[in-house]
Design an enzyme around this catalytic site. Sequence first.
Site, short mmCIF file in Angstrom:
data_model
loop_
_atom_site.label_atom_id
_atom_site.label_comp_id
_atom_site.label_asym_id
_atom_site.label_seq_id
_atom_site.Cartn_x
_atom_site.Cartn_y
_atom_site.Cartn_z
N ASP A 67 0.87 -1.18 0.09
CA ASP A 67 0.02 -0.21 0.14
C ASP A 67 0.87 1.23 -0.04
O ASP A 67 0.44 2.36 -0.40
CB ASP A 67 -0.74 0.00 1.24
CG ASP A 67 -2.21 -0.84 1.32
OD1 ASP A 67 -2.57 -0.78 -0.05
OD2 ASP A 67 -2.73 -1.09 2.28
C1 BGC Z 1 -2.85 -3.63 4.41
C2 BGC Z 1 -2.45 -4.48 3.46
C3 BGC Z 1 -1.35 -4.38 2.56
C4 BGC Z 1 -0.07 -4.23 3.54
C5 BGC Z 1 1.29 -3.77 2.91
C6 BGC Z 1 -1.51 -3.82 5.37
O1 BGC Z 1 -1.66 -2.74 6.29
O2 BGC Z 1 -3.78 -4.18 5.25
O3 BGC Z 1 -3.49 -4.53 2.47
O4 BGC Z 1 -1.08 -5.14 1.55
O5 BGC Z 1 -0.43 -3.34 4.60
O6 BGC Z 1 1.21 -2.43 2.65
#
Ligand code: BGC
Length: 811
Positions: A483
């Site tokens: 993200d």
């Molecule tokens: C999110 C995921 C994401 C991960 C890496 C998490 O907090 O819920 O959707 O893939 O972070 O960024």
Amino acid sequence: MKYGFFDDNNKEYVITTPKTPLPWINYLGCTDFFTLISNTCGGYTFYKDAKLLRMTRYRYNDTTPDTNGKYFYIKDGDTIWNPGWQPTKTELDSYECRHGIGYSKFCGAKNDIEASLITFVPIGDPVELTKVTITNKGANKKEIQLFSYVEWCLWNADDDMKNYQRNLSIGEVEVLDSTIYHKTEYRERRNHYAVYSVNTPINGFETSRDEFRGAYNGPDKPAAVLAGKLNNTIASGWYPIASHQIDIVLAPGESKTFVFALGYIENPDDDKWEKPGVINKTKANTLLSKYQTSEDFDNAFAALCDYWDNLLRKFHIESKDEHVNRMVNIWNQYQCMVTFNMSRSASYYETGIGRGMGFRDSCQDLLGFVHLIPDRARERIIDIASTQFQDGSAYHQYQPLTKKGNSDIGSGFNDDPLWLIAGTSAYIRETGDTSILKKMVPYDNDMSVATTLMEHLKRSFDYIVTHKGPHDLPLIGRADWNDCLNLNCFSEHPGESFQCFGPSEGPVAESVFIAGMFVKYGREYAALCKLMGDSSEEARVLSEVDKMIAAIEKDGWDGEWFVRAYDAYSHKVGSKECDEGQIYIEPQGMCVMAGVGIENGNAEKALNSVKDKLDTKYGVMILQPAYTKYHLELGEITSYPPGYKENAGIFCHNNPWISIAETCIGRGNRAFEVYKKTCPSYIEDISDIHRTEPYVYSQMVAGADAKFHGEAKNSWLTGTAAWTFTNISQYILGIYPTLDGLSVNPCTPADFGDFNITRVYRGVTYNIEIKNPNKVQKGVASLLVDGKEIKGNIIPFDSSKKVVNVTATMN
Ligand code: BGC
């Protein structure tokens, strides 16, 4: 250092001091009604949706003080104390908390009085029950008082913590006998209220927080408890609470038991009132009448334990490794249920007001949950797919209550569509239920444009085909799985959300990670096409997959590892050409899991690079070297101090990808080494460093660059649960559900020894014995199914059998 121990026979973690490094919590509730409860009785309760139907309050920014919960106070002379230590923090003579599967138990003692609590949510009812047993352990008669306490939330948790100008005037309650009714907003648009009741006559009640605590007091010194008398106030506005007073006389050795019930009630719109201003209590009475005695309580508790025993029986291992047995048989599967229920919405680190059900997150949670309750997985797949857009892209989240997608945390994450294929494929491999593919499913909840679920999967796949960049690799959009890798965001001002700011699309920035996913889940989609008899779609899909493999090999390979991405200037991200962030974990795991580079040796090279450059004793870091300054063109990932979160933290979620990838090239020793590093039970001894609960995975452990290397954060709600269960059960232990039947193909450490697995699959129980006489890491030399040798690794599915006995010999 440890703060407790595992009690495997009872499936409990026993915490022996209330002063754990952080609150160590548990989840009560299996379907609709949920409570989070810490080892000192902190926590909060909600019905279905932690944001929209919050029943009790949580104090934000309060993780370690942990000062609000469902408390019981005991007043014994001048001493007031709590069986869970908080909030008075009176030193106890003894303390124990047992977090079990769907319940928690507490036992505290002070000055010859012992108070024990058992608390859980019974199967099928929206109520949390707590049995409180008070025993006089001394030689003299005791006259003491018991007080209960919960603080109501005014339902919408987001508004509740912000909108005081309204909310301090709207609180309303009713009290009848031993039941306190919380009915804020019931007079207008709500048709639901909450109750807090006890199965005995009470000596007093309180519903005003200020009256209970007294001016300027906290929950640690409530004036009414200190005075030994509740004032029977009916709250009007301000802060409504519920507290009961029970005066108790105990002869030496005598015990008294009370059953408290905290429930949620909904009435039909036309049947809300008993008389003007008085709520209709019929349904509340019916609910409460079910739990009036200790026997009622014990029966419901036994039913909960049976429910869980039956679920956990679906995958059971007996091996010589107690950590593997414990995690696989109990805690990892339990955490899979919790992440399935909560997605990333409600924990001590997810406030319940920020993130609802994640599209990507919930699809992945299915991978570890689908074997437990396939019907619920089916419903979830439909819910998720119903929020997809017609072009195949997706909202990033939806609210559990409304099941409608929203863009509160952004959209345009270009990996999202492929996760729908991952979740659906896992469901069909588990169940064989292809009818789901023919089900009509809306787009963005609009039934007028509904298509079959199979068409949804096609659009997921085609979204990637039609969104490629200059290197024929998938465009990344706002971000992919990571993200925080925001290659189109270019945020310059504080306060802008990295996930919502700027354009969600860019014509240049590409993701090698999505390319790997496309290969892996493209093949799974192709297999579904074949299963449904659509060979032309299967051929088309496989040819697109081949093109993607070629693009990865051409521009996604950096010489010793896979490149991570190309930024909006078409510069490489995650390459030896970069100053910082030269190697990332995600494409190494995903591309190798997809089979890319296995034949030409690149897979092995990539995994060797991971070991050389990303490994630490606490797990595999997400990238190295850490970014030391903010990069406008890379986004949030470079906003974190080095070693934390996506900037070179050990992001536990993708450690199992590396472990699985290692099994794909047959290296069981290394696969297991990676498994062990983040496995809660294996690291219980360093609870003082790790700090989060030693029975569940956390999202992140601080990496080598961080000040607190080894410290975990964000426990419970993480895709680590599902991926680790997938890794250990399907790849290391090697029991993998295929479309045709269970495959048996373990990849274990050479010295792991023989082991037995019971696996319930499509209603058939498989007793699988795995022997490894020559201590190999991978390879099944013979597979006997009910005494007959079969070729290959897949046990053909035969629904006419109830039990199948399998012996696999590795060599
Ligand atoms: C999110 C995921 C994401 C991960 C890496 C998490 O907090 O819920 O959707 O893939 O972070 O960024």
